[in-house]
Design a protein around this motif. Structure first.
Motif, PDB file in Angstrom:
ATOM      1  N   UNK A  23      43.190  47.833   8.737  1.00 16.71           N
ATOM      2  CA  UNK A  23      43.687  48.938   7.906  1.00 16.71           C
ATOM      3  C   UNK A  23      45.208  48.834   7.768  1.00 16.71           C
ATOM      4  N   UNK A  24      45.603  47.803   7.119  1.00 13.39           N
ATOM      5  CA  UNK A  24      46.985  47.345   7.132  1.00 13.39           C
ATOM      6  C   UNK A  24      47.972  48.378   6.612  1.00 13.39           C
ATOM      7  N   UNK A  25      49.100  48.458   7.253  1.00 10.77           N
ATOM      8  CA  UNK A  25      50.202  49.293   6.775  1.00 10.77           C
ATOM      9  C   UNK A  25      51.492  48.521   6.960  1.00 10.77           C
ATOM     10  N   UNK A  26      52.554  49.034   6.369  1.00  7.23           N
ATOM     11  CA  UNK A  26      53.869  48.428   6.539  1.00  7.23           C
ATOM     12  C   UNK A  26      54.735  49.333   7.401  1.00  7.23           C
ATOM     13  N   UNK A  27      55.574  48.776   8.270  1.00  7.45           N
ATOM     14  CA  UNK A  27      56.361  49.605   9.196  1.00  7.45           C
ATOM     15  C   UNK A  27      57.189  50.669   8.492  1.00  7.45           C
ATOM     16  N   UNK A  28      57.745  50.345   7.305  1.00  6.40           N
ATOM     17  CA  UNK A  28      58.600  51.333   6.645  1.00  6.40           C
ATOM     18  C   UNK A  28      57.796  52.552   6.216  1.00  6.40           C
ATOM     19  N   UNK A  29      56.482  52.392   5.996  1.00  4.04           N
ATOM     20  CA  UNK A  29      55.661  53.539   5.614  1.00  4.04           C
ATOM     21  C   UNK A  29      55.466  54.493   6.781  1.00  4.04           C
ATOM     22  N   UNK A  30      55.590  53.974   7.986  1.00  2.00           N
ATOM     23  CA  UNK A  30      55.393  54.808   9.161  1.00  2.00           C
ATOM     24  C   UNK A  30      56.692  55.483   9.604  1.00  2.00           C
ATOM     25  N   UNK A 243      52.414  45.711  14.705  1.00  2.00           N
ATOM     26  CA  UNK A 243      53.670  44.968  14.825  1.00  2.00           C
ATOM     27  C   UNK A 243      53.924  44.123  13.578  1.00  2.00           C
ATOM     28  N   UNK A 244      55.193  43.871  13.249  1.00  2.60           N
ATOM     29  CA  UNK A 244      55.504  43.012  12.087  1.00  2.60           C
ATOM     30  C   UNK A 244      54.875  41.623  12.223  1.00  2.60           C
ATOM     31  N   UNK A 245      54.837  41.097  13.469  1.00  5.98           N
ATOM     32  CA  UNK A 245      54.263  39.757  13.672  1.00  5.98           C
ATOM     33  C   UNK A 245      52.786  39.736  13.305  1.00  5.98           C
ATOM     34  N   UNK A 246      52.055  40.771  13.744  1.00  2.62           N
ATOM     35  CA  UNK A 246      50.629  40.811  13.431  1.00  2.62           C
ATOM     36  C   UNK A 246      50.416  41.006  11.927  1.00  2.62           C
ATOM     37  N   UNK A 247      51.250  41.820  11.309  1.00  2.00           N
ATOM     38  CA  UNK A 247      51.118  42.018   9.868  1.00  2.00           C
ATOM     39  C   UNK A 247      51.315  40.706   9.110  1.00  2.00           C
ATOM     40  N   UNK A 248      52.310  39.926   9.526  1.00  2.17           N
ATOM     41  CA  UNK A 248      52.553  38.656   8.845  1.00  2.17           C
ATOM     42  C   UNK A 248      51.352  37.729   8.996  1.00  2.17           C
ATOM     43  N   UNK A 249      50.775  37.687  10.203  1.00  2.30           N
ATOM     44  CA  UNK A 249      49.597  36.841  10.422  1.00  2.30           C
ATOM     45  C   UNK A 249      48.437  37.264   9.528  1.00  2.30           C
ATOM     46  N   UNK A 250      48.222  38.576   9.441  1.00  5.17           N
ATOM     47  CA  UNK A 250      47.124  39.080   8.621  1.00  5.17           C
ATOM     48  C   UNK A 250      47.379  38.804   7.152  1.00  5.17           C
ATOM     49  N   UNK A 251      48.619  39.000   6.704  1.00  5.39           N
ATOM     50  CA  UNK A 251      48.939  38.757   5.302  1.00  5.39           C
ATOM     51  C   UNK A 251      48.714  37.287   4.938  1.00  5.39           C
ATOM     52  N   UNK A 253      46.553  35.271   6.344  1.00  4.29           N
ATOM     53  CA  UNK A 253      45.097  35.053   6.280  1.00  4.29           C
ATOM     54  C   UNK A 253      44.515  35.633   4.991  1.00  4.29           C
ATOM     55  N   UNK A 254      44.948  36.820   4.637  1.00  8.71           N
ATOM     56  CA  UNK A 254      44.416  37.465   3.436  1.00  8.71           C
ATOM     57  C   UNK A 254      44.841  36.719   2.172  1.00  8.71           C
ATOM     58  N   UNK A 255      46.010  36.092   2.216  1.00  9.61           N
ATOM     59  CA  UNK A 255      46.479  35.351   1.051  1.00  9.61           C
ATOM     60  C   UNK A 255      45.505  34.222   0.704  1.00  9.61           C
ATOM     61  N   UNK A 256      44.865  33.680   1.738  1.00  3.71           N
ATOM     62  CA  UNK A 256      43.911  32.593   1.518  1.00  3.71           C
ATOM     63  C   UNK A 256      42.515  33.109   1.172  1.00  3.71           C
ATOM     64  N   UNK A 257      42.133  34.254   1.747  1.00  2.00           N
ATOM     65  CA  UNK A 257      40.743  34.714   1.585  1.00  2.00           C
ATOM     66  C   UNK A 257      40.582  35.797   0.526  1.00  2.00           C
ATOM     67  N   UNK A 263      47.636  40.997  -3.250  1.00  2.00           N
ATOM     68  CA  UNK A 263      48.467  41.353  -4.397  1.00  2.00           C
ATOM     69  C   UNK A 263      48.607  42.875  -4.489  1.00  2.00           C
ATOM     70  N   UNK A 264      47.528  43.594  -4.246  1.00  2.00           N
ATOM     71  CA  UNK A 264      47.570  45.063  -4.286  1.00  2.00           C
ATOM     72  C   UNK A 264      48.514  45.595  -3.228  1.00  2.00           C
ATOM     73  N   UNK A 265      48.408  45.068  -2.006  1.00  2.00           N
ATOM     74  CA  UNK A 265      49.234  45.568  -0.909  1.00  2.00           C
ATOM     75  C   UNK A 265      50.721  45.282  -1.143  1.00  2.00           C
ATOM     76  N   UNK A 266      51.016  44.085  -1.648  1.00  2.00           N
ATOM     77  CA  UNK A 266      52.413  43.735  -1.874  1.00  2.00           C
ATOM     78  C   UNK A 266      53.001  44.553  -3.013  1.00  2.00           C
ATOM     79  N   UNK A 267      52.198  44.881  -4.038  1.00  2.00           N
ATOM     80  CA  UNK A 267      52.702  45.727  -5.118  1.00  2.00           C
ATOM     81  C   UNK A 267      53.004  47.124  -4.591  1.00  2.00           C
ATOM     82  N   UNK A 268      52.186  47.614  -3.660  1.00  2.00           N
ATOM     83  CA  UNK A 268      52.461  48.918  -3.045  1.00  2.00           C
ATOM     84  C   UNK A 268      53.791  48.879  -2.298  1.00  2.00           C
ATOM     85  N   UNK A 269      54.037  47.777  -1.619  1.00  3.01           N
ATOM     86  CA  UNK A 269      55.277  47.656  -0.836  1.00  3.01           C
ATOM     87  C   UNK A 269      56.489  47.671  -1.754  1.00  3.01           C
TER      88      UNK A 269
END
Length: 269
Positions: A23-30, A243-251, A253-257, A263-269
């Protein structure tokens, strides 16, 4: 804003279990300073805050009127008034909890809601995993609890986060203090340990309501449930932060799958 995580994953032919889990989020949103005057933090679910109205209403009422109430959650309530409130919420009526309602009635209503949920706040399939964390210590214990929290469905995650934030506030008023003009302000006597003892069995449940031996629990499980909930109350702020590190890892992975999701998440950011 009304979209759910499940409908985002429908954007891709390959449903992303990774996105559902984290349930990915970005640190600045928190960061509450970025919420334009709003005081509540966004949830780990990136789409919308999914907390049942009855939970939010009960927590707000007690935070406003009951933090100094001695024995909150332990003192008896009016079964008739609690049942009436329950029926009004069940019927979808606009229920306004104000200072006319007894704090003890509202506290009992919150406990009943958590107790009677068909699926407990922490799903049964994670019961054993959460209890196993009780045998751990230090950073390993907290890291395990955090990963398990990431597996909760969005509504469960949001509701548990709201409840833990509320219980932490109640616990901070357990001891007596002095007000601005020097008068003694009583404490509610509800420490983290006391709250975990009361709420633990309603949140971590192995059996369904009405099932054989649903009320029976061995001492080891009971002690583990209390310990786990204590840790969740004490550390909820860090446990729910990705954590930012975990978010980068997930991003990555999602970029490939699931490129449409990323694209939706990055546009939100």
């Amino acid at each position: 804003g009304a979209m759910s995580v499940d409908s985002i994953t429908d954007l891709s032919d390959n449903t992303s279990k990774l996105l559902e889990a984290l349930q990915l989020s970005h640190p600045h949103e928190l960061d509450p300073r970025r919420s334009l005057g709003k005081t509540k933090m966004l949830s780990l679910n990136p789409i919308t805050w999914q907390v049942p109205r009855i939970v939010e209403s009960c927590c707000k009422h007690i935070e406003t009127h009951g933090l100094q109430t001695v024995g909150i959650f332990r003192v008896g309530s009016s079964k008739k008034r609690v049942q009436q409130l329950r029926e009004e919420f069940d019927q979808g009526l606009d229920v306004f909890l104000d200072d006319h309602q007894s704090v003890h009635d509202v506290a009992a209503l919150l406990k009943e809601f958590l107790r009677d949920m068909p699926d407990p706040l922490i799903p049964r399939e994670l019961y054993a995993a959460f209890l196993s964390a009780a045998a751990m210590e230090g950073p390993a214990q907290l890291a395990t609890l955090q990963l398990l929290l990431f597996l909760l469905p969005p509504c469960h995650s949001d509701t548990l986060h709201r409840l833990l934030r509320f219980l932490g506030k109640v616990a901070r008023h357990a001891e007596g203090s002095r007000g601005p003009d020097g008068q003694q302000v009583p404490g509610n006597k509800m420490t983290v340990s006391n709250l975990a003892t009361i709420f633990g069995p309603n949140i971590l449940k192995k059996e369904k309501p009405g099932e054989k031996d649903a009320g029976a629990m061995n001492f080891e499980d009971s002690a583990a449930i209390i310990l786990v909930l204590q840790r969740l109350i004490e550390h909820y702020q860090t446990l729910f932060m990705v954590s930012p590190e975990m978010q980068r890892d997930v991003l990555r992975r999602l970029f490939q799958t699931d490129p449409d999701v990323i694209d939706y998440l990055l546009r939100r950011k």
